[in-house]
Design an enzyme around this catalytic site. Structure first.
Site, PDB file in Angstrom:
ATOM      1  N   ASN A 230       0.886  -1.107  -0.035  1.00  0.00           N
ATOM      2  CA  ASN A 230      -0.070  -0.062   0.013  1.00  0.00           C
ATOM      3  C   ASN A 230       0.908   1.112   0.123  1.00  0.00           C
ATOM      4  OD1 ASN A 230       0.927  -0.658   2.498  1.00  0.00           O
ATOM      5  ND2 ASN A 230      -0.953  -0.116   3.716  1.00  0.00           N
ATOM      6  N   GLY A 232       4.294   2.921  -2.165  1.00  0.00           N
ATOM      7  CA  GLY A 232       5.225   2.740  -3.237  1.00  0.00           C
ATOM      8  C   GLY A 232       6.375   3.487  -2.839  1.00  0.00           C
ATOM      9  N   HIS A 233       7.398   3.158  -2.980  1.00  0.00           N
ATOM     10  CA  HIS A 233       8.798   4.065  -2.574  1.00  0.00           C
ATOM     11  C   HIS A 233       9.368   4.226  -4.084  1.00  0.00           C
ATOM     12  CE1 HIS A 233       8.909   3.256   1.808  1.00  0.00           C
ATOM     13  NE2 HIS A 233       7.808   3.820   1.471  1.00  0.00           N
ATOM     14  N   THR A 382      -3.674   3.541   9.064  1.00  0.00           N
ATOM     15  CA  THR A 382      -3.249   2.299   8.501  1.00  0.00           C
ATOM     16  C   THR A 382      -3.680   1.107   9.226  1.00  0.00           C
ATOM     17  OG1 THR A 382      -1.785   1.584   6.660  1.00  0.00           O
ATOM     18  CG2 THR A 382      -1.011   2.593   8.893  1.00  0.00           C
ATOM     19  N   THR A 451       0.741   4.106  -5.687  1.00  0.00           N
ATOM     20  CA  THR A 451       0.007   3.108  -5.686  1.00  0.00           C
ATOM     21  C   THR A 451      -1.338   3.265  -6.368  1.00  0.00           C
ATOM     22  OG1 THR A 451       0.932   2.221  -3.817  1.00  0.00           O
ATOM     23  CG2 THR A 451      -0.914   1.195  -4.315  1.00  0.00           C
ATOM     24  N   THR A 452      -2.333   4.283  -6.104  1.00  0.00           N
ATOM     25  CA  THR A 452      -3.634   4.418  -6.681  1.00  0.00           C
ATOM     26  C   THR A 452      -3.693   5.296  -7.447  1.00  0.00           C
ATOM     27  OG1 THR A 452      -4.156   5.973  -4.768  1.00  0.00           O
ATOM     28  CG2 THR A 452      -4.401   3.647  -4.188  1.00  0.00           C
ATOM     29  N   LYS A 453      -2.499   6.062  -8.028  1.00  0.00           N
ATOM     30  CA  LYS A 453      -2.719   7.326  -9.103  1.00  0.00           C
ATOM     31  C   LYS A 453      -3.776   8.202  -8.884  1.00  0.00           C
ATOM     32  CE  LYS A 453       0.479   4.800 -10.864  1.00  0.00           C
ATOM     33  NZ  LYS A 453       1.755   5.058 -10.696  1.00  0.00           N
ATOM     34  N   ARG A 456      -3.107  13.962  -4.567  1.00  0.00           N
ATOM     35  CA  ARG A 456      -2.993  14.053  -3.120  1.00  0.00           C
ATOM     36  C   ARG A 456      -3.449  15.434  -2.792  1.00  0.00           C
ATOM     37  NH1 ARG A 456       2.973  12.299  -4.478  1.00  0.00           N
ATOM     38  NH2 ARG A 456       2.918  10.094  -3.740  1.00  0.00           N
ATOM     39  N   PHE A 482      11.364  17.789  -0.639  1.00  0.00           N
ATOM     40  CA  PHE A 482      10.656  18.879  -1.029  1.00  0.00           C
ATOM     41  C   PHE A 482      10.891  20.296  -0.806  1.00  0.00           C
ATOM     42  CE2 PHE A 482       8.425  14.953  -1.571  1.00  0.00           C
ATOM     43  CZ  PHE A 482       7.819  14.724  -2.614  1.00  0.00           C
TER      44      PHE A 482
END
Length: 536
Positions: A230, A232-233, A382, A451-453, A456, A482
């Site tokens: 769940n 992705g790096h 989570t 992961t889910t595209k 954000r 950032f």
């Protein structure tokens, strides 16, 4: 006699079938020991001796009678001096086995404190049973009783009082015998050397942990990851590398071994595809047999959560719940999957070897502290504890092993789009584009979940969140990512002093609130994107 190169020497004694050869073989497999069999030494000294147990015993008895057993010392010295494996002389030799006091005393006199004597034994009933079942390279006596009639064999238990340890192998497993012998040899560290560095997210995930891991991974010998797909790096590369299960330093640290801990949750097809895409060989990757497998039913079960709390719907939570609730049977673990058999291990064995060799270990957490099941804003959390403590528990690493804790934070925290939970003072991308000078379309493209595209949500930096996460994780260092979002000019900064003045003031206050230094800063997503100020 001149002292030889410092080498540990293990003398094994005990009756036939007590487990001497089993222990010798395990010391060879685990610690690279060189096994020296006294029957081979006898054959070398008396080449005319037939290859039968009775003949070898008689020849050995004759050699002992000639010099009281000192011949073993001389033969051993000759073997040690002439033994080289892969260009290196072994530092552990196992003598299987010594038979009389004179042999032991001669070896101790020659090699001093580097000699360790282990006597193994068992009950007569158990020894007779093993004798009847054993395969052998030599012609045996008709029965165990006949073998015990030989004078040397009859008196072998008299060596027990001379030993450093006596192990009853019918009351200890073969693994336990190895553990006791290893401890005697001092091959377990007598003190705990902190060798583990832990990296976790300090906000809601997507802090850029993967890119920081990619930067520091070449410094480590073992890379460990916990959690599930769940998260992705991403690590910069050509093409960009994305890791859902494997450690983010898999390619950057091609020399390092990879370990997925017992607390990992695995989507089988996704993991196998990832292994293939990154060219990971079986001898490099280790997966704890107790890691949990996600089934299709777990993904279906989580569908409803995507609407209520913006779950990624990857089945991680449902699989984790089944691991708890289906302990009576039905939960499929990594050790149950034929396709994973080449990688299956006990993670503790891999970690113990790393500690023994003083290899540096990097434990990579997933998601972020404010998503912790226990410490986040429930129910918008989570399915696991994402703090340092939770990651250590999932990996099976003791807190005293930890050397550094790196907490990664963004200059503008994010959460996944939808009803994913509260954030302090949410912003629009138009707001951020105006502040930073970064084109709006670039920001939106960057801030799409791996992961889910999904797009954000983004918010102001939360100082209270920083302080709370610092309290929960006890970091020694921060990594601030950032940094170009403060000012797009920072993307061209390669040294700390090249950052803009507002950025430097922001970093100064982050350090003051967290109470630890900002040791790394990510200024973008390219090959030279991390300003490294570490003092370690």
């Amino acid at each position: 006699m001149a002292r030889l190169r410092r080498s540990r020497i293990v003398l094994l004694s005990g009756p036939m079938c007590a487990g001497k050869s089993e222990l010798a073989q395990r010391l060879e497999a685990r610690h690279g020991a060189k096994i020296i069999r006294t029957r081979d030494l006898i054959s070398a000294a008396r080449p005319e001796t037939p290859n039968t147990r009775s003949a070898l015993q008689k020849a050995g008895q004759s050699l002992d009678k000639a010099d009281g057993g000192a011949w073993v010392k001389t033969a051993l010295a000759r073997v040690i001096e002439g033994t080289v494996v892969d260009g290196v002389q072994p530092d552990l030799f196992v003598i299987d086995a010594v038979r009389i006091r004179g042999q032991i005393e001669a070896v101790r006199d020659a090699f001093g404190p580097e000699v360790h004597h282990v006597h193994v034994t068992a009950s007569d009933v158990e020894l007779a049973r093993r004798y009847g079942e054993r395969p052998t390279e030599t012609v045996e006596f008709a029965s165990y009783g006949d073998a015990r009639k030989h004078p040397t064999e009859r008196r072998i238990q008299e060596l027990a009082p001379l030993a450093d340890i006596v192990v009853e192998t019918d009351r200890s497993s073969a693994d336990a015998v190895l553990v006791r012998a290893t401890a005697l040899l001092g091959l377990y560290p007598r003190s705990i050397v902190p060798l583990v560095d832990v990296l976790v997210g300090g906000q809601y995930g997507s802090e850029g942990k993967g890119n920081i891991v990619g930067h520091i991974a070449p410094e480590y010998d073992l890379l460990v990851r916990v959690g599930g797909p769940n998260a992705g790096h991403k690590v910069f590369g050509d093409p960009v590398e994305t890791y859902y299960h494997l450690p983010s330093g898999t390619r950057r640290a091609s020399h390092a071994r990879l370990l997925l801990g017992a607390g990992a949750v695995l989507k089988l097809d996704k993991l196998l595809r990832e292994i293939q895409e990154h060219g990971v060989e079986a001898e490099r990757l280790f997966i704890d047999r107790n890691a949990m497998i996600i089934e299709d039913s777990d993904i279906a079960e989580e569908t409803r959560l995507t609407e209520s709390i913006s779950s990624t719907g990857q089945g991680v939570g449902a699989a984790s719940a089944r691991k708890i609730m289906q302990r009576s049977g039905g939960a499929r673990l990594a050790g149950d999957v034929p396709e994973l058999r080449p990688y299956i291990c006990d993670a503790q064995e891999i970690l113990a070897e790393a500690y023994l060799r003083e290899h540096r270990v990097l434990l990579e957490g997933t998601q972020g502290t404010s998503l912790s099941l226990h410490h986040g804003p429930y129910p918008h959390v989570t399915s696991r504890d994402t703090t340092v403590a939770g990651c250590l528990a999932d990996a099976g690493i003791a807190p005293r092993r930890v050397r550094r804790v790196v907490m990664v934070c963004r200059t503008y925290p994010i959460r996944v789009g939808g009803p994913s939970g509260p954030m302090w003072k949410e912003l629009t991308y138009e707001d951020l584009a105006t502040r930073s000078g970064i084109p709006l379309e670039n920001l939106k493209r960057t801030e799409t979940t791996t992961t889910t595209k999904r797009q954000r949500r983004i918010a102001e930096f939360d100082w209270e969140q920083l302080r709370r996460s610092a309290l929960l994780n006890g970091p020694t260092d921060l990594a601030l990512t950032f940094v170009d979002y403060i000012d797009h000019k920072n993307k061209d900064a390669f040294r700390f002093e090249q950052l803009t003045q507002p950025t430097l003031r922001f970093i100064e206050e982050v350090e003051r609130v967290a109470g630890v230094p900002v040791s790394m800063m990510s200024t973008g997503f390219d090959w030279r994107n991390v300003i490294d100020r570490r003092a370690w």
